[in-house]
Design a protein around this motif. Sequence first.
Motif, PDB file in Angstrom:
ATOM      1  N   THR A 110      27.219  18.620  42.325  1.00 15.29           N
ATOM      2  CA  THR A 110      26.829  19.024  43.673  1.00 15.29           C
ATOM      3  C   THR A 110      27.820  18.440  44.661  1.00 15.29           C
ATOM      4  O   THR A 110      28.138  17.245  44.580  1.00 15.29           O
ATOM      5  CB  THR A 110      25.412  18.517  44.008  1.00 15.29           C
ATOM      6  OG1 THR A 110      24.504  18.982  43.003  1.00 15.29           O
ATOM      7  CG2 THR A 110      24.957  19.017  45.363  1.00 15.29           C
ATOM      8  N   PRO A 112      29.473  16.533  47.768  1.00 17.55           N
ATOM      9  CA  PRO A 112      28.946  15.374  48.493  1.00 17.55           C
ATOM     10  C   PRO A 112      28.451  15.761  49.877  1.00 17.55           C
ATOM     11  O   PRO A 112      28.788  16.831  50.399  1.00 17.55           O
ATOM     12  CB  PRO A 112      30.161  14.432  48.573  1.00 17.55           C
ATOM     13  CG  PRO A 112      31.341  15.327  48.452  1.00 17.55           C
ATOM     14  CD  PRO A 112      30.923  16.435  47.554  1.00 17.55           C
ATOM     15  N   PRO A 113      27.665  14.913  50.515  1.00 17.40           N
ATOM     16  CA  PRO A 113      27.042  15.297  51.793  1.00 17.40           C
ATOM     17  C   PRO A 113      28.034  15.307  52.945  1.00 17.40           C
ATOM     18  O   PRO A 113      29.046  14.608  52.925  1.00 17.40           O
ATOM     19  CB  PRO A 113      25.983  14.206  51.993  1.00 17.40           C
ATOM     20  CG  PRO A 113      26.516  13.018  51.263  1.00 17.40           C
ATOM     21  CD  PRO A 113      27.219  13.586  50.059  1.00 17.40           C
ATOM     22  N   THR A 182      18.748  17.214  59.389  1.00 18.28           N
ATOM     23  CA  THR A 182      19.822  17.063  58.405  1.00 18.28           C
ATOM     24  C   THR A 182      20.651  18.347  58.394  1.00 18.28           C
ATOM     25  O   THR A 182      20.207  19.391  58.887  1.00 18.28           O
ATOM     26  CB  THR A 182      19.287  16.806  56.981  1.00 18.28           C
ATOM     27  OG1 THR A 182      18.460  17.906  56.588  1.00 18.28           O
ATOM     28  CG2 THR A 182      18.489  15.513  56.916  1.00 18.28           C
ATOM     29  N   ARG A 184      23.769  20.574  55.791  1.00 18.43           N
ATOM     30  CA  ARG A 184      24.447  20.681  54.506  1.00 18.43           C
ATOM     31  C   ARG A 184      25.448  21.834  54.589  1.00 18.43           C
ATOM     32  O   ARG A 184      25.484  22.572  55.584  1.00 18.43           O
ATOM     33  CB  ARG A 184      23.449  20.879  53.367  1.00 18.43           C
ATOM     34  CG  ARG A 184      22.569  22.119  53.488  1.00 18.43           C
ATOM     35  CD  ARG A 184      21.557  22.176  52.351  1.00 18.43           C
ATOM     36  NE  ARG A 184      20.726  23.383  52.407  1.00 18.43           N
ATOM     37  CZ  ARG A 184      19.837  23.713  51.477  1.00 18.43           C
ATOM     38  NH1 ARG A 184      19.643  22.920  50.423  1.00 18.43           N
ATOM     39  NH2 ARG A 184      19.131  24.827  51.583  1.00 18.43           N
ATOM     40  N   ARG A 186      28.096  24.720  52.002  1.00 18.83           N
ATOM     41  CA  ARG A 186      28.430  25.248  50.686  1.00 18.83           C
ATOM     42  C   ARG A 186      29.730  26.040  50.794  1.00 18.83           C
ATOM     43  O   ARG A 186      30.111  26.519  51.866  1.00 18.83           O
ATOM     44  CB  ARG A 186      27.320  26.126  50.133  1.00 18.83           C
ATOM     45  CG  ARG A 186      27.109  27.443  50.854  1.00 18.83           C
ATOM     46  CD  ARG A 186      26.008  28.251  50.183  1.00 18.83           C
ATOM     47  NE  ARG A 186      25.744  29.500  50.892  1.00 18.83           N
ATOM     48  CZ  ARG A 186      24.780  30.350  50.563  1.00 18.83           C
ATOM     49  NH1 ARG A 186      23.971  30.066  49.540  1.00 18.83           N
ATOM     50  NH2 ARG A 186      24.594  31.466  51.251  1.00 18.83           N
ATOM     51  N   TRP A 194      24.650  24.478  47.404  1.00 13.66           N
ATOM     52  CA  TRP A 194      24.613  23.706  48.643  1.00 13.66           C
ATOM     53  C   TRP A 194      24.933  22.246  48.333  1.00 13.66           C
ATOM     54  O   TRP A 194      24.611  21.735  47.270  1.00 13.66           O
ATOM     55  CB  TRP A 194      23.239  23.798  49.298  1.00 13.66           C
ATOM     56  CG  TRP A 194      22.968  25.108  49.971  1.00 13.66           C
ATOM     57  CD1 TRP A 194      22.182  26.122  49.492  1.00 13.66           C
ATOM     58  CD2 TRP A 194      23.500  25.568  51.211  1.00 13.66           C
ATOM     59  NE1 TRP A 194      22.184  27.168  50.369  1.00 13.66           N
ATOM     60  CE2 TRP A 194      22.984  26.862  51.442  1.00 13.66           C
ATOM     61  CE3 TRP A 194      24.356  25.002  52.156  1.00 13.66           C
ATOM     62  CZ2 TRP A 194      23.293  27.603  52.571  1.00 13.66           C
ATOM     63  CZ3 TRP A 194      24.669  25.744  53.293  1.00 13.66           C
ATOM     64  CH2 TRP A 194      24.151  27.022  53.494  1.00 13.66           C
ATOM     65  N   SER A 195      25.567  21.598  49.277  1.00 10.30           N
ATOM     66  CA  SER A 195      25.889  20.180  49.129  1.00 10.30           C
ATOM     67  C   SER A 195      24.626  19.335  49.218  1.00 10.30           C
ATOM     68  O   SER A 195      23.529  19.829  49.531  1.00 10.30           O
ATOM     69  CB  SER A 195      26.852  19.749  50.230  1.00 10.30           C
ATOM     70  OG  SER A 195      26.173  19.708  51.488  1.00 10.30           O
ATOM     71  N   LEU A 196      24.784  18.054  48.953  1.00  5.29           N
ATOM     72  CA  LEU A 196      23.717  17.107  49.257  1.00  5.29           C
ATOM     73  C   LEU A 196      23.471  17.089  50.763  1.00  5.29           C
ATOM     74  O   LEU A 196      24.365  17.402  51.555  1.00  5.29           O
ATOM     75  CB  LEU A 196      24.096  15.709  48.774  1.00  5.29           C
ATOM     76  CG  LEU A 196      24.308  15.550  47.267  1.00  5.29           C
ATOM     77  CD1 LEU A 196      24.851  14.156  46.961  1.00  5.29           C
ATOM     78  CD2 LEU A 196      23.015  15.807  46.505  1.00  5.29           C
ATOM     79  N   ASP A 197      22.275  16.717  51.168  1.00  2.00           N
ATOM     80  CA  ASP A 197      21.949  16.644  52.592  1.00  2.00           C
ATOM     81  C   ASP A 197      22.670  15.473  53.246  1.00  2.00           C
ATOM     82  O   ASP A 197      22.882  14.423  52.634  1.00  2.00           O
ATOM     83  CB  ASP A 197      20.443  16.474  52.795  1.00  2.00           C
ATOM     84  CG  ASP A 197      19.679  17.756  52.506  1.00  2.00           C
ATOM     85  OD1 ASP A 197      20.316  18.823  52.404  1.00  2.00           O
ATOM     86  OD2 ASP A 197      18.443  17.693  52.365  1.00  2.00           O
ATOM     87  N   SER A 198      23.017  15.664  54.503  1.00  2.00           N
ATOM     88  CA  SER A 198      23.592  14.570  55.291  1.00  2.00           C
ATOM     89  C   SER A 198      22.562  13.470  55.499  1.00  2.00           C
ATOM     90  O   SER A 198      21.355  13.660  55.297  1.00  2.00           O
ATOM     91  CB  SER A 198      24.043  15.091  56.652  1.00  2.00           C
ATOM     92  OG  SER A 198      22.896  15.473  57.426  1.00  2.00           O
TER      93      SER A 198
END
Length: 438
Positions: A110, A112-113, A182, A184, A186, A194-198
Amino acid sequence: MDSGRSSLSNLVEVTGAEPLPPPLLSTKPVPWITPGLNTRLLCLGGLRGVTFLLRREGDDKFLEVAEAPKDRQATFPVHRAGIYSCSYRTHASGAPSEPSATVTIEELATPPPPTLTLNGGFAGLLRPGSSATLTCVAPLSGVQFQLRRGEDVLQVPMASTSPDRLFFQLNTLAPGDGGVYTCRYRLPEELALWSLDSAPAELVLSDGTLPAPELSAEPATLSPEPGTLVQLRCRAPRAGVRFSLVREGAGQRRVHGLLSPAGTEAHFELRDVSAVDSANYSCVYTDTAPPFAGSAPSAPVELRVDGPLPKPRLRALWTGAVTPGRDAVLRCEGHVPDVSFLLLRSGEEEPSAVAWTTDPSADLVLTYVGPQHAGNYSCGYRSNWPHSLLSQLSDPVELQVAGGARFRGHIEAPGLCPDSTLLQGCPFPHLLPALTLA
């Protein structure tokens, strides 16, 4: 006198006993691979017309070979995680140069955020009806962004000034618009993840209709000694509310801390206070459920801390002398977040490197190190809010550069720095004094 450029001289033979100096290896766009992302390694040397060699740690042979007949660099696609280095050679039977510093490529399931900041990086205390801007910044460009509040995806006006960030505009905020946000991103490819959440950014709204809380300091003195702990206690008329500690300065009110205690009192701690903590403080509380009312601010408490900002610590992230052509990274470890870090060389007034960060430390980089970079370095940090203050300088760190390198083989002497007539414009100026003409 003819003002035009002269033609190139005849070829000269350049020889020497020492190995070729190392190239510089970097990643494009990021040091990781994930499905749908084309990660590349860029190997930059000091000469045109050489052959570049890419090696992966653990492999016996060079992973890839790339010729650059008209360039000083080569780009390699990366499909596997690992630790990579590159080198180059001037002709097929020649020995490779010293290897570059290594670059580690990770494989991530995944992405990174991203980072999410509110109103230019500082949370403010807002009233219903006002506006706020949330900025989401990804580690690479050309991605799709999404803003969320909890699990809800928000459709709000957006703008961008750079392909790696997006500004989400929250207009005419309603009382229920406070809370945690938050974002995110992609990659634009089909089926991209989708990336990790901020990390969350919290929006604090207070309509000022509830009774004001009481704010007190412990110790009670309003001129604490530098380095001590100050506790600010905010007491509300009832429990079950969200407390915000607000710091005022330069005409702005910023949220300095948020707590949700079980009782009616929140304890905010200011550790190792220094002059940068001098400010007026107040607190408010807000309901966490409808109708989302908020209190008027408490009476302010003014703190004044005398003395200079404590000096940071400077550490070299290498051992021994630095090989010419490589980067030198020095870590400046301070005591205060949201400051600008400065790297200063002894005897010079202009900083050699500058970095702003929300963290209390930063890495300051000297690129393409050569003999001209040798010397003693110190670092300091500057706070710009609520007032401009410069810290004491750290103890010095000495940067030593390994001895000059010599070339062997046949090259065009003007091709060492073909894009500049000045030594300062050459990416490898430390090579020039080391040449020995046959």
